[in-house]
Design a protein around this motif. Structure first.
Motif, mmCIF file in Angstrom:
data_model
loop_
_atom_site.group_PDB
_atom_site.id
_atom_site.type_symbol
_atom_site.label_atom_id
_atom_site.label_comp_id
_atom_site.label_asym_id
_atom_site.label_seq_id
_atom_site.Cartn_x
_atom_site.Cartn_y
_atom_site.Cartn_z
ATOM 1 N N LEU A 134 40.048 39.608 20.679
ATOM 2 C CA LEU A 134 41.002 40.633 21.127
ATOM 3 C C LEU A 134 40.301 41.619 22.056
ATOM 4 O O LEU A 134 39.188 42.056 21.753
ATOM 5 C CB LEU A 134 41.455 41.440 19.916
ATOM 6 N N GLU A 135 40.944 41.962 23.145
ATOM 7 C CA GLU A 135 40.436 42.999 24.037
ATOM 8 C C GLU A 135 41.600 43.589 24.826
ATOM 9 O O GLU A 135 42.737 43.482 24.393
ATOM 10 C CB GLU A 135 39.284 42.473 24.917
ATOM 11 N N MET A 136 41.341 44.203 26.004
ATOM 12 C CA MET A 136 42.395 45.003 26.623
ATOM 13 C C MET A 136 42.653 44.756 28.117
ATOM 14 O O MET A 136 43.390 45.526 28.725
ATOM 15 C CB MET A 136 42.101 46.495 26.384
ATOM 16 N N GLU A 137 42.044 43.729 28.719
ATOM 17 C CA GLU A 137 42.251 43.517 30.162
ATOM 18 C C GLU A 137 42.554 42.076 30.587
ATOM 19 O O GLU A 137 43.176 41.854 31.643
ATOM 20 C CB GLU A 137 41.007 43.960 30.975
ATOM 21 N N THR A 138 42.115 41.093 29.813
ATOM 22 C CA THR A 138 42.094 39.708 30.311
ATOM 23 C C THR A 138 43.460 39.197 30.763
ATOM 24 O O THR A 138 43.573 38.569 31.827
ATOM 25 C CB THR A 138 41.483 38.781 29.230
ATOM 26 N N VAL A 197 34.142 45.169 35.428
ATOM 27 C CA VAL A 197 33.640 45.650 34.142
ATOM 28 C C VAL A 197 34.538 46.813 33.732
ATOM 29 O O VAL A 197 35.218 47.395 34.589
ATOM 30 C CB VAL A 197 32.168 46.110 34.251
ATOM 31 N N GLY A 198 34.559 47.165 32.460
ATOM 32 C CA GLY A 198 35.408 48.275 32.042
ATOM 33 C C GLY A 198 34.759 49.620 32.352
ATOM 34 O O GLY A 198 35.336 50.490 33.020
ATOM 35 N N ASP A 199 33.518 49.757 31.898
ATOM 36 C CA ASP A 199 32.803 51.034 31.943
ATOM 37 C C ASP A 199 32.204 51.286 33.334
ATOM 38 O O ASP A 199 31.432 50.455 33.828
ATOM 39 C CB ASP A 199 31.687 50.922 30.875
ATOM 40 N N ASP A 215 29.780 53.019 34.177
ATOM 41 C CA ASP A 215 28.307 52.965 34.118
ATOM 42 C C ASP A 215 27.773 51.541 34.089
ATOM 43 O O ASP A 215 26.596 51.307 34.367
ATOM 44 C CB ASP A 215 27.794 53.695 32.864
ATOM 45 N N ARG A 216 28.640 50.591 33.707
ATOM 46 C CA ARG A 216 28.182 49.195 33.642
ATOM 47 C C ARG A 216 28.038 48.582 35.038
ATOM 48 O O ARG A 216 27.402 47.541 35.197
ATOM 49 C CB ARG A 216 29.123 48.360 32.764
ATOM 50 N N VAL A 217 28.634 49.231 36.046
ATOM 51 C CA VAL A 217 28.512 48.701 37.412
ATOM 52 C C VAL A 217 27.040 48.654 37.810
ATOM 53 O O VAL A 217 26.537 47.624 38.276
ATOM 54 C CB VAL A 217 29.333 49.552 38.414
ATOM 55 N N GLY A 252 37.934 50.731 34.251
ATOM 56 C CA GLY A 252 38.365 51.565 33.138
ATOM 57 C C GLY A 252 38.981 50.658 32.075
ATOM 58 O O GLY A 252 38.782 49.436 32.100
ATOM 59 N N ILE A 253 39.750 51.264 31.184
ATOM 60 C CA ILE A 253 40.286 50.510 30.045
ATOM 61 C C ILE A 253 41.771 50.189 30.248
ATOM 62 O O ILE A 253 42.547 51.062 30.628
ATOM 63 C CB ILE A 253 40.094 51.304 28.737
ATOM 64 N N GLY A 254 42.140 48.938 30.006
ATOM 65 C CA GLY A 254 43.556 48.599 29.857
ATOM 66 C C GLY A 254 44.203 47.905 31.039
ATOM 67 O O GLY A 254 43.748 47.983 32.177
ATOM 68 N N ILE A 268 35.723 37.804 38.211
ATOM 69 C CA ILE A 268 35.115 37.495 36.907
ATOM 70 C C ILE A 268 34.965 38.785 36.114
ATOM 71 O O ILE A 268 34.288 39.717 36.542
ATOM 72 C CB ILE A 268 33.724 36.818 37.084
ATOM 73 N N ARG A 269 35.631 38.838 34.964
ATOM 74 C CA ARG A 269 35.477 40.008 34.086
ATOM 75 C C ARG A 269 34.270 39.807 33.171
ATOM 76 O O ARG A 269 34.147 38.754 32.533
ATOM 77 C CB ARG A 269 36.723 40.203 33.220
ATOM 78 N N ILE A 270 33.399 40.802 33.099
ATOM 79 C CA ILE A 270 32.331 40.808 32.095
ATOM 80 C C ILE A 270 32.634 41.997 31.182
ATOM 81 O O ILE A 270 32.460 43.158 31.576
ATOM 82 C CB ILE A 270 30.932 40.962 32.730
ATOM 83 N N GLY A 271 33.117 41.688 29.971
ATOM 84 C CA GLY A 271 33.560 42.773 29.101
ATOM 85 C C GLY A 271 33.089 42.597 27.680
ATOM 86 O O GLY A 271 32.434 41.610 27.332
ATOM 87 N N THR A 272 33.447 43.566 26.849
ATOM 88 C CA THR A 272 33.156 43.458 25.423
ATOM 89 C C THR A 272 34.450 43.129 24.684
ATOM 90 O O THR A 272 35.545 43.333 25.217
ATOM 91 C CB THR A 272 32.553 44.765 24.858
ATOM 92 N N SER A 273 34.302 42.615 23.475
ATOM 93 C CA SER A 273 35.493 42.178 22.748
ATOM 94 C C SER A 273 35.174 42.010 21.266
ATOM 95 O O SER A 273 34.012 41.851 20.883
ATOM 96 C CB SER A 273 35.961 40.844 23.341
ATOM 97 N N GLY A 325 46.311 48.793 23.320
ATOM 98 C CA GLY A 325 45.539 49.882 22.733
ATOM 99 C C GLY A 325 44.389 49.337 21.921
ATOM 100 O O GLY A 325 44.226 48.107 21.778
ATOM 101 N N PHE A 326 43.602 50.238 21.374
ATOM 102 C CA PHE A 326 42.389 49.857 20.646
ATOM 103 C C PHE A 326 42.611 49.933 19.139
ATOM 104 O O PHE A 326 41.998 49.196 18.384
ATOM 105 C CB PHE A 326 41.263 50.816 21.048
ATOM 106 N N TYR A 327 43.497 50.816 18.713
ATOM 107 C CA TYR A 327 43.665 51.042 17.274
ATOM 108 C C TYR A 327 44.836 50.215 16.727
ATOM 109 O O TYR A 327 44.661 49.019 16.509
ATOM 110 C CB TYR A 327 43.750 52.556 16.994
HETATM 111 C C1 R1P Z 1 37.533 49.224 24.443
HETATM 112 O O1 R1P Z 1 36.445 49.827 23.850
HETATM 113 C C2 R1P Z 1 37.176 48.575 25.769
HETATM 114 O O2 R1P Z 1 36.136 47.607 25.565
HETATM 115 C C3 R1P Z 1 36.588 46.314 25.946
HETATM 116 C C4 R1P Z 1 38.101 46.421 25.905
HETATM 117 O O3 R1P Z 1 38.737 45.414 26.639
HETATM 118 C C5 R1P Z 1 38.362 47.826 26.378
HETATM 119 O O4 R1P Z 1 38.315 47.949 27.779
HETATM 120 O O5 R1P Z 1 36.143 45.885 27.204
HETATM 121 P P1 R1P Z 1 35.087 46.623 28.172
HETATM 122 O O6 R1P Z 1 33.806 46.752 27.401
HETATM 123 O O7 R1P Z 1 34.923 45.713 29.335
HETATM 124 O O8 R1P Z 1 35.651 47.947 28.606
#
Ligand code: R1P
Length: 288
Positions: free
Chosen positions: A235-239, A33-35, A37-39, A76-78, A112-117, A200-202
């Motif tokens: 679009l996201e930042m780890e996959t 997970v990225g965050d 706290d999500r663990v 974390g992110i990225g 397995i990644r559980i993330g937001t996007s 990046g995010f922006y």
């Molecule tokens: C950006 O806010 C973060 O959220 C998305 C992106 O990939 C980036 O890590 O995933 P997570 O919610 O898993 O961190």
């Protein structure tokens, strides 16, 4: 061959440098997970937790869900962090840390990644899920590893030509693990998708706050890309980093995305927390 202390860095207690883990602390099934706290949002579903640690953004817990041993780790992110997490997880599985030598018998992890996007397409709405069949990496991480044979070069050339921006490195394209993907593909809420990962995010995701983008049409071009009826869905930042390094190391990976924003309609989820909890529970029940 013995791996030097400067290359495989261990802490004084023998754990791997950033993750601060020993081989016995991790299960064969890993949820990222990225965050941090999500663990615990994931392990709150567990019957028991046998191990917890945190160093920097890398929070790890190992425990049991319906008798299956699972490790949950925050990255974390990225993709720069993914380089650290995947290499150190692989070292825990496949390097004898005492002799600093690669084990004769290698083992494979399920990752397995559980993330937001953010969705790029109108027909993939906010509050739905995407399982990434392919990852398109604009992050360049995999270009530093010998990885040509794992990449989908035709897809990569097609998107590179479509974007026609000489400032961008050619993206690398990697498939998910077929078996893990199939496990999640028969659910009506989960869309099969192609996930673009960027650094990046922006601006790297086409967001403008105060200054202009070098290519104002970057997201438009991602949205209009169509190769053999395949479109980029989100679009996201780890996959891409997870898929690329998993393939190289011989692990099996799948990225699951909770769609909290839609870049085509401008919407943002009003129930992000509930959505990610729903994806976590769904994922855990598929894995057991
Ligand atoms: C950006 O806010 C973060 O959220 C998305 C992106 O990939 C980036 O890590 O995933 P997570 O919610 O898993 O961190």
């Amino acid at each position: 061959m013995k791996i030097k202390e400067s290359e495989l860095i261990l802490n004084p207690d023998g754990s791997v440098y950033h993750l601060q883990l020993h081989p016995e602390n991790i299960a064969e099934t890993i949820i990222t997970v990225g965050d941090p706290d999500r663990v615990s949002t994931v392990t709150n579903f567990f019957e028991s937790i046998e191990f917890s640690t945190q160093k920097r953004e890398f929070h790890t817990q190992t425990g049991y869900y319906k008798n299956k041993r699972i490790t949950v780790i925050s990255t974390g992110i990225g993709t720069d962090n993914i380089d650290i997490v995947l290499n150190e997880l692989d070292a825990l599985a496949n390097i004898d840390l005492k002799t600093r030598t690669v084990k004769n018998e290698l083992s494979s992890l399920d990752i397995i990644r559980i993330g937001t996007s953010g969705s790029l397409q109108e027909n993939i709405p906010v509050d739905s899920f995407v399982a990434s069949k392919k990852a398109v990496g604009f992050d360049s991480l995999l270009h530093y590893y010998k990885s040509e044979k794992f990449q989908d070069n035709e897809f990569s050339s097609a998107i590179h030509n479509h974007l026609s921006n000489e400032r961008l490195a050619k993206p690398y394209v990697i498939n998910s693990d077929d078996n893990l993907f199939d496990l999640f593909s028969n659910n009506e809420k989960i869309h099969a998708g192609i996930t673009a990962t960027n650094v990046g995010f922006y601006a790297p995701q086409g967001r403008v706050l105060r200054v202009k983008l070098s290519d104002e049409k970057f997201v438009d071009k991602l949205q209009s890309f169509n190769y053999q009826n395949q479109q980029i869905t989100n679009l996201e930042m780890e996959t891409s980093g997870i898929y690329g390094l998993s393939k190289i190391f011989g692990h099996r990976a799948l990225s699951l995305n909770a769609i909290i924003a839609n870049r085509a309609t401008g919407e943002f989820s009003k129930k992000g927390k509930e959505l990610i909890e729903e994806l976590i529970e769904l994922t855990l029940n598929k894995l057991v």
